[in-house]
Design a protein around this motif. Structure first.
Motif, PDB file in Angstrom:
ATOM      1  N   GLY A 207       0.783  -1.229   0.000  1.00 29.41           N
ATOM      2  CA  GLY A 207       0.000   0.000   0.000  1.00 29.41           C
ATOM      3  C   GLY A 207       0.811   1.274   0.000  1.00 29.41           C
ATOM      4  O   GLY A 207       0.362   2.301   0.531  1.00 29.41           O
ATOM      5  N   VAL A 208       1.991   1.230  -0.604  1.00 28.74           N
ATOM      6  CA  VAL A 208       2.847   2.416  -0.683  1.00 28.74           C
ATOM      7  C   VAL A 208       2.743   3.006  -2.088  1.00 28.74           C
ATOM      8  O   VAL A 208       2.906   2.291  -3.079  1.00 28.74           O
ATOM      9  CB  VAL A 208       4.316   2.066  -0.363  1.00 28.74           C
ATOM     10  N   SER A 209       2.462   4.290  -2.163  1.00 33.85           N
ATOM     11  CA  SER A 209       2.341   4.963  -3.460  1.00 33.85           C
ATOM     12  C   SER A 209       3.731   5.374  -3.946  1.00 33.85           C
ATOM     13  O   SER A 209       4.492   6.017  -3.214  1.00 33.85           O
ATOM     14  CB  SER A 209       1.445   6.202  -3.331  1.00 33.85           C
ATOM     15  N   VAL A 210       4.072   4.987  -5.180  1.00 30.05           N
ATOM     16  CA  VAL A 210       5.408   5.280  -5.718  1.00 30.05           C
ATOM     17  C   VAL A 210       5.304   5.763  -7.160  1.00 30.05           C
ATOM     18  O   VAL A 210       4.377   5.411  -7.888  1.00 30.05           O
ATOM     19  CB  VAL A 210       6.318   4.028  -5.671  1.00 30.05           C
ATOM     20  N   ASP A 211       6.267   6.605  -7.541  1.00 27.64           N
ATOM     21  CA  ASP A 211       6.445   6.936  -8.952  1.00 27.64           C
ATOM     22  C   ASP A 211       7.781   6.348  -9.391  1.00 27.64           C
ATOM     23  O   ASP A 211       8.448   5.633  -8.641  1.00 27.64           O
ATOM     24  CB  ASP A 211       6.397   8.453  -9.176  1.00 27.64           C
ATOM     25  N   ARG A 212       8.186   6.652 -10.626  1.00 29.22           N
ATOM     26  CA  ARG A 212       9.393   6.034 -11.165  1.00 29.22           C
ATOM     27  C   ARG A 212      10.636   6.406 -10.352  1.00 29.22           C
ATOM     28  O   ARG A 212      11.497   5.563 -10.093  1.00 29.22           O
ATOM     29  CB  ARG A 212       9.574   6.436 -12.627  1.00 29.22           C
ATOM     30  N   VAL A 213      10.731   7.655  -9.966  1.00 34.99           N
ATOM     31  CA  VAL A 213      11.898   8.098  -9.194  1.00 34.99           C
ATOM     32  C   VAL A 213      11.934   7.398  -7.838  1.00 34.99           C
ATOM     33  O   VAL A 213      12.989   6.949  -7.378  1.00 34.99           O
ATOM     34  CB  VAL A 213      11.883   9.631  -9.019  1.00 34.99           C
ATOM     35  N   ALA A 214      10.775   7.287  -7.192  1.00 37.07           N
ATOM     36  CA  ALA A 214      10.717   6.618  -5.890  1.00 37.07           C
ATOM     37  C   ALA A 214      11.102   5.149  -6.012  1.00 37.07           C
ATOM     38  O   ALA A 214      11.812   4.609  -5.147  1.00 37.07           O
ATOM     39  CB  ALA A 214       9.316   6.755  -5.298  1.00 37.07           C
ATOM     40  N   VAL A 215      10.651   4.498  -7.071  1.00 34.50           N
ATOM     41  CA  VAL A 215      11.002   3.092  -7.289  1.00 34.50           C
ATOM     42  C   VAL A 215      12.509   2.938  -7.418  1.00 34.50           C
ATOM     43  O   VAL A 215      13.113   2.032  -6.836  1.00 34.50           O
ATOM     44  CB  VAL A 215      10.285   2.540  -8.537  1.00 34.50           C
ATOM     45  N   ARG A 216      13.135   3.838  -8.165  1.00 37.13           N
ATOM     46  CA  ARG A 216      14.582   3.782  -8.340  1.00 37.13           C
ATOM     47  C   ARG A 216      15.302   3.954  -7.001  1.00 37.13           C
ATOM     48  O   ARG A 216      16.231   3.212  -6.679  1.00 37.13           O
ATOM     49  CB  ARG A 216      15.028   4.866  -9.315  1.00 37.13           C
TER      50      ARG A 216
ATOM     51  N   GLU B 119       8.976  10.562 -17.603  1.00 36.78           N
ATOM     52  CA  GLU B 119       9.328   9.825 -18.819  1.00 36.78           C
ATOM     53  C   GLU B 119      10.838   9.650 -18.978  1.00 36.78           C
ATOM     54  O   GLU B 119      11.313   8.589 -19.384  1.00 36.78           O
ATOM     55  CB  GLU B 119       8.767  10.536 -20.049  1.00 36.78           C
ATOM     56  N   ILE B 120      11.598  10.690 -18.666  1.00 32.54           N
ATOM     57  CA  ILE B 120      13.056  10.621 -18.854  1.00 32.54           C
ATOM     58  C   ILE B 120      13.781  10.189 -17.595  1.00 32.54           C
ATOM     59  O   ILE B 120      14.997  10.054 -17.590  1.00 32.54           O
ATOM     60  CB  ILE B 120      13.630  11.966 -19.352  1.00 32.54           C
TER      61      ILE B 120
END
Length: 668
Positions: free
Chosen positions: A128-137, A608-609
């Motif tokens: 239940g943790v909200s992540v975007d691409r930067v957070a995943v990295r 995106e980048i």
């Protein structure tokens, strides 16, 4: 080459010879930048084989990059030594794990997970943790740190708090621990393992299965570890299992080049080697054969003024060269343009583009230099971009060469045959005038031509031997040299060297990086600058820009690490003018709705980048756009902070956002 063992020692200085003849462990070699450590340890292995002390197949030489392992194998081959295993930790472990897995675990080995990101994202959804691409990295990097530091998910929160380690932005330690546990569960369900698991599983097998441990220890009796200052607790644990209760170990490292602490690397094992092995022989290499006295003196002073613990003072062996240049530019655009112009002059004076590098602290800084070099018509390669052997033209060329090897004419010189084959793939003797993809393809194939020439110069060579060399290099990701200026972050430049280096962006906030908030972090940033300085053989320019954008406020200051070393106290000896153009006059009042629309567009682009939003366009630029409301590229160009490269990349999209906002406004 003479077959007498002592002939191997002829090319070594007294300290290198001491390394080469110290055939029994334990041995610790403290080797400064440019002091010939690879020469010393490869000659040590060769001398041990020639004297009969070592059986080649009983030696395992371990390093940290495939390029370094490939370089070690090449040097050993040139010394007439075959059969020695020179591999990265992961390559050596993967080879052994693949062999023992069916016997110990059963069945075929699990598939290796090449990228953590998809499974980290899935684990985040599960908890239940909200992540975007930067957070995943960032979360993937934190999971990797925990694993190489031997910190289990259940113990992460306690260890991170005890070590004062900050959790990735937007998360707390408890969330990271929960996500790390979920990540391990997802891996198990998918039947995959990651690269850290390869080391962990193999080390566990060796620790718990005596029969397997005895087999491995019976195979490998002598160990060499390069770049030992970068070893992690996990790698050290695996090394301990390889060794068992033996001490036939030679480690080589430089505490002044410890720059990977954020990944879990630690110089603790290098600095504490003699405490663990009191009888260890310690040898210091301080004769710098790489750099001129001017470069070496600056490097020594950078460390001395920072009181860096355990620093080796280098002694230059080359003749004097040009003085180190210090430049303060008005803005980032001017810095990039100035460096490109100087690179062009060096090339005109006979320095190959591949012997020139532009180094910087963060990858986001590369864009300005890419644009400036392209504008100057200079080829370049960004280190850390697409891997050489994954390029389509390279893969296609290898297929053609493999086919040609079956019907090669033994009477025609191999380099000529290679040129004939590659001509059918689009290569030509003359480089294309245009930059871009066509020139990049030519540069890649030209590198294959250069490798063919190099092999032919060292002895009899065939297309078949060239293909074998390429296959070995592809497996090790040991790419041949591509003719172009290298753009690289300081971290990516570790282990490399060039005739000319431009050390750019050396301002506070970048050097040291603003994220370096502790004394240890700042000390590591100083070591990073030292690494950058010591990449240069002859020509070195250190520079920074007083302002981020043309016409902006000159608020930047040069790095504190050069206090007392920069020629003038104001931070600049000379100032290069920025490229001027008429600027839009601003009142500071902008359309709030348009500004938010622009920010949303920027956020999407940044995702995106996979780069921070500010690297696309800053808030100040977006505010100016929201005030001026440009309708053409020429109007956009009058806004401070958006140069030609940004206009080429984002101009049409920015104008489209403005047009949509104007259309909506008119409609209402």
């Amino acid at each position: 080459m003479s077959t007498h063992p002592d002939a191997i020692l002829d090319a070594l200085d007294p300290e290198q010879r001491e390394v080469a003849t110290a055939l029994r462990g334990p041995v610790v070699v403290l080797a400064g930048a440019g002091t010939g450590k690879t020469r010393a340890i490869t000659h040590r292995i060769a001398y041990g084989v020639r004297t009969g002390v070592y059986t080649p197949t009983a030696v395992l030489a371990v390093t940290f990059t495939a390029r370094a392992a490939g370089e070690m194998r090449t040097r050993l081959r040139d010394l007439g030594v075959a059969g020695v295993q020179a591999r990265t930790f992961h390559a050596a472990a993967l080879r052994q794990l693949g062999y023992f897995w069916p016997r110990v675990i059963g069945g075929a080995p699990n598939r290796i997970l090449e990228h953590k990101a998809p499974l980290v994202a899935e684990a985040a959804r599960l908890v239940g943790v909200s992540v975007d691409r930067v957070a995943v990295r960032d979360l993937a990097s934190e999971i990797e740190w925990a694993k190489v530091s031997l910190v289990a998910a259940d113990d992460y929160e306690r260890r991170a708090l005890a070590d004062g380690r900050t959790a990735p932005a937007g998360f707390d330690h408890q969330q990271v621990a929960r996500l790390a546990r979920a990540y391990e569960d997802v891996k198990s369900e998918r039947g995959v393992i990651d690269f850290e698991d390869v080391l962990q599983i193999l080390a566990g097998i060796l620790a718990e299965n005596r029969a397997v441990a005895d087999e491995v220890r019976g195979q490998y009796r002598h160990f060499v570890v390069d770049e030992y200052q970068d070893v992690s607790p996990l790698q050290q644990f695996l090394l301990d299992q390889w060794l068992g209760d033996r001490n036939e170990l030679c480690v080589v490292g430089d505490p002044s080049q410890t720059i990977y602490s954020f990944t879990g690397a630690t110089p603790h094992y290098l600095l504490g080697f003699r405490k663990r092995f009191p009888a260890a022989q310690e040898i210091r290499l301080v004769r710098d054969y790489r750099s001129t006295p001017q470069v070496v003196n600056l490097a020594n002073e950078v460390l001395r003024r920072g009181g860096v613990s355990g620093a080796l003072e280098l002694r230059a062996q080359r003749k004097a060269g040009p003085p180190v240049s210090f430049m303060a530019y008005d803005d980032d655009e001017a810095e990039a343009a100035g460096i490109a112009a100087k690179a062009a002059r060096l090339i005109a004076n006979g320095i190959h583009p591949s012997e020139i590098a532009v180094l910087y602290r963060t990858n986001a800084q590369s864009e300005a230099f890419e644009a400036a070099l392209a504008d100057a018509g200079i080829g370049y390669q960004v280190r850390g971009g697409q891997r050489f052997f994954q390029r389509k033209e390279v893969r296609d060329a290898v297929v053609l060469l493999r086919g040609a090897a079956r019907s090669a004419d033994p009477d025609q010189p191999m380099p000529e045959q290679v040129r004939d084959v590659l001509t059918t793939a689009g290569w030509s003797e003359k480089a294309p005038a245009a930059r871009g993809a066509a020139r990049e393809r030519w540069d890649a194939m030209q590198a294959l031509v250069g490798l063919a020439d190099d092999l032919a110069r060292t002895g009899p060579a065939t297309i078949a031997s060239l293909v074998a060399e390429l296959e070995e290099r592809a497996a090790a990701q040991h790419a041949p040299k591509v003719e172009g200026v290298t753009l690289a972050s300081l971290h990516a430049a570790k282990g490399l060297e060039w005739d000319a280096v431009f050390l750019a962006g050396t301002s506070e906030g970048l050097m040291p990086i603003s994220l370096a908030e502790t004394d240890d972090a700042v000390a590591e940033e100083r070591r990073l600058l030292y690494v950058g300085v010591t990449r240069a053989r002859v020509h070195l320019e250190v520079s920074f820009a007083r302002s981020r954008t043309p016409g902006g406020r000159a608020s930047r200051k040069r790095t504190r690490f050069l206090d007392g070393l920069w020629p003038e106290p104001d931070g600049g000896r000379r100032t290069a003018p920025s490229r001027g153009r008429p600027r839009a006059l601003l009142t500071g009042e902008h359309d709030a709705a348009l500004f938010e629309a622009l920010r949303e567009w920027r956020r999407q682009v940044a995702v995106e980048i996979d780069k921070p939003a500010y690297t696309v366009l800053t808030d100040a630029v977006l505010a100016a756009v929201a005030e001026v409301r440009p309708s053409s590229a020429s109007q956009l160009a009058r806004i401070q902070g958006i140069g030609p490269a940004k206009i080429d990349k984002y101009g049409a999209a920015v104008l489209a956002v403005v047009a949509r906002a104007d259309g909506a406004k008119n409609f209402s």
